[in-house]
Design an enzyme around this catalytic site. Sequence first.
Site, mmCIF file in Angstrom:
data_model
loop_
_atom_site.group_PDB
_atom_site.id
_atom_site.type_symbol
_atom_site.label_atom_id
_atom_site.label_comp_id
_atom_site.label_asym_id
_atom_site.label_seq_id
_atom_site.Cartn_x
_atom_site.Cartn_y
_atom_site.Cartn_z
ATOM 1 C CB CYS A 139 12.193 -8.563 3.113
ATOM 2 S SG CYS A 139 11.475 -7.230 2.165
ATOM 3 C CG HIS B 99 11.824 -7.543 7.178
ATOM 4 N ND1 HIS B 99 12.619 -6.491 6.790
ATOM 5 C CD2 HIS B 99 10.790 -7.596 6.302
ATOM 6 C CE1 HIS B 99 12.086 -5.928 5.727
ATOM 7 N NE2 HIS B 99 10.981 -6.576 5.409
ATOM 8 C CG ASN C 2 10.336 -3.199 4.117
ATOM 9 O OD1 ASN C 2 11.495 -3.613 4.049
ATOM 10 N ND2 ASN C 2 9.284 -3.934 3.800
HETATM 11 O O1 UT7 Z 1 8.831 -6.813 3.397
HETATM 12 C C1 UT7 Z 1 7.562 -7.122 2.948
HETATM 13 C C2 UT7 Z 1 7.083 -5.903 2.221
HETATM 14 N N1 UT7 Z 1 5.713 -5.575 2.336
HETATM 15 C C3 UT7 Z 1 5.027 -5.431 3.481
HETATM 16 O O2 UT7 Z 1 5.477 -5.679 4.550
HETATM 17 C C4 UT7 Z 1 3.616 -4.933 3.345
HETATM 18 C C5 UT7 Z 1 2.659 -5.622 4.270
HETATM 19 N N2 UT7 Z 1 1.365 -4.930 4.260
HETATM 20 C C6 UT7 Z 1 1.185 -3.786 4.952
HETATM 21 O O3 UT7 Z 1 2.084 -3.300 5.616
HETATM 22 C C7 UT7 Z 1 -0.205 -3.171 4.929
HETATM 23 O O4 UT7 Z 1 -1.080 -4.010 4.231
HETATM 24 C C8 UT7 Z 1 -0.233 -1.741 4.296
HETATM 25 C C9 UT7 Z 1 0.475 -0.771 5.238
HETATM 26 C C10 UT7 Z 1 0.431 -1.726 2.940
HETATM 27 C C11 UT7 Z 1 -1.683 -1.295 4.172
HETATM 28 O O5 UT7 Z 1 -2.325 -1.344 5.425
HETATM 29 P P1 UT7 Z 1 -3.769 -2.024 5.555
HETATM 30 O O6 UT7 Z 1 -4.166 -1.903 6.948
HETATM 31 O O7 UT7 Z 1 -3.669 -3.406 4.972
HETATM 32 O O8 UT7 Z 1 -4.634 -1.060 4.672
HETATM 33 P P2 UT7 Z 1 -5.588 -1.405 3.442
HETATM 34 O O9 UT7 Z 1 -4.783 -1.711 2.232
HETATM 35 O O10 UT7 Z 1 -6.623 -2.386 3.874
HETATM 36 O O11 UT7 Z 1 -6.302 -0.027 3.251
HETATM 37 C C12 UT7 Z 1 -7.184 0.525 4.236
HETATM 38 C C13 UT7 Z 1 -7.672 1.845 3.738
HETATM 39 C C14 UT7 Z 1 -8.219 1.804 2.322
HETATM 40 O O12 UT7 Z 1 -9.280 2.720 2.243
HETATM 41 P P3 UT7 Z 1 -10.808 2.214 2.328
HETATM 42 O O13 UT7 Z 1 -10.957 1.245 1.212
HETATM 43 O O14 UT7 Z 1 -10.933 1.584 3.674
HETATM 44 O O15 UT7 Z 1 -11.571 3.491 2.166
HETATM 45 C C15 UT7 Z 1 -7.072 2.273 1.480
HETATM 46 O O16 UT7 Z 1 -7.476 2.842 0.259
HETATM 47 O O17 UT7 Z 1 -6.572 2.777 3.700
HETATM 48 C C16 UT7 Z 1 -6.426 3.304 2.379
HETATM 49 N N3 UT7 Z 1 -5.025 3.494 2.113
HETATM 50 C C17 UT7 Z 1 -4.353 4.619 2.461
HETATM 51 N N4 UT7 Z 1 -4.760 5.752 3.047
HETATM 52 C C18 UT7 Z 1 -3.818 6.691 3.282
HETATM 53 C C19 UT7 Z 1 -4.149 2.643 1.537
HETATM 54 N N5 UT7 Z 1 -2.917 3.179 1.510
HETATM 55 C C20 UT7 Z 1 -3.023 4.408 2.062
HETATM 56 C C21 UT7 Z 1 -2.105 5.432 2.326
HETATM 57 N N6 UT7 Z 1 -2.557 6.554 2.928
HETATM 58 N N7 UT7 Z 1 -0.800 5.335 2.007
#
Ligand code: UT7
Length: 335
Positions: free
Chosen positions: A123, A262, A292
């Site tokens: 990225c 980005h 992204n």
């Molecule tokens: O260019 C660089 C590329 N990568 C990035 O920029 C990624 C950077 N990271 C992120 O953008 C975020 O970490 C994510 C969007 C990927 C995830 O958001 P988060 O706020 O960190 O969520 P999390 O992984 O802590 O998950 C929170 C909850 C979990 O459930 P519980 O354990 O609280 O019950 C996950 O299982 O959300 C759940 N979850 C989802 N629910 C619905 C994780 N992914 C999803 C989903 N839909 N797609």
Amino acid sequence: MRGGAHRGGGTAMYSRILGTGKGIPGQVLTNFDLEKRVDTSDTWIVERTGIRERRILEEGRTTSDLAAEAGRAALEAAGLPASRLDAIIVCTVTPDVPMPACAVTVQQKLGANCAAWDMAAACAGFIYGLSVGDALLRAGNFRHILLIGVEVLSRAVDWSDRNTCILFGDGAGAVVLGASDQPGILSTHLYADGAQAGLLSIPGGGVICPATAASVASRQHFIKMNGKGVFLHAVRNIARASLDALAHNRLTPDQIDWVVAHQANLRILEGVAEKTKLPLSKFYLNIHKYGNTSSASIPIALDEAVRDGSIKPGQRLLLAALGAGFSWGSALVQW
Ligand code: UT7
């Protein structure tokens, strides 16, 4: 022999962006479409990322097609025929094939006669490419460089993994860089930390894990990501790189007109705004439309901001990105 690796032409004080362009696939994939594929919801995706839809490259089209489309648009905007290019740099981690470079296919498609190579910094690819292009132009090696950021991440995403498939999209953005006596690219800062490589990677398809039936069956050729880990590093490092760019140019946040960062996650950019005291209102945002698009995201945003009149001559722009590696960086640009 086609082209020439060193065209010369005397040293220039600066390089400038002479024109911008983009290539956007026509196929739209909304959050509602994703609800049908994995256990997710439009509400969750919008709240956690700011993304509403992304573009998917049509079957039969390739990375170089999209890159050439963006390149053609940038050349037209710059008023430069492809024959006057000295180099084409394609920043991508999703090339047509591992070998040869995507850039040579783009060269053919544009009918150019120049050096052509790929750069991979995920990225942060466009920022790395901008830094290299700027240095080559200021050193007098070249007069005109076409710099393209392009990704077809839809073909590297595991569509059964809700952790990643909601984030990524396809697209291409391009700029024509030209040697100039007028200030354009004021500074670039590049950083990397290979210790974090495991947080975001495609484990299969290289020398460690060549393609085999077993590697394909165990889904090693798809993007693997620790979202939380990436998030924390992204906020911290994009903010630091942005502050380094400001300090290097002796500028304060109020002297920046636009931040073109980005487009990975709206919440990452909110965190960067808070840490840098650059108000979110100065961040050009199009993540809701494209998700992204990795190395394509900054040049696509630049092109949209220029064409919709947001970016005006004389304004100061701060560009910043972080991606897999981690590799990250910033650039200060006088438009
Ligand atoms: O260019 C660089 C590329 N990568 C990035 O920029 C990624 C950077 N990271 C992120 O953008 C975020 O970490 C994510 C969007 C990927 C995830 O958001 P988060 O706020 O960190 O969520 P999390 O992984 O802590 O998950 C929170 C909850 C979990 O459930 P519980 O354990 O609280 O019950 C996950 O299982 O959300 C759940 N979850 C989802 N629910 C619905 C994780 N992914 C999803 C989903 N839909 N797609």
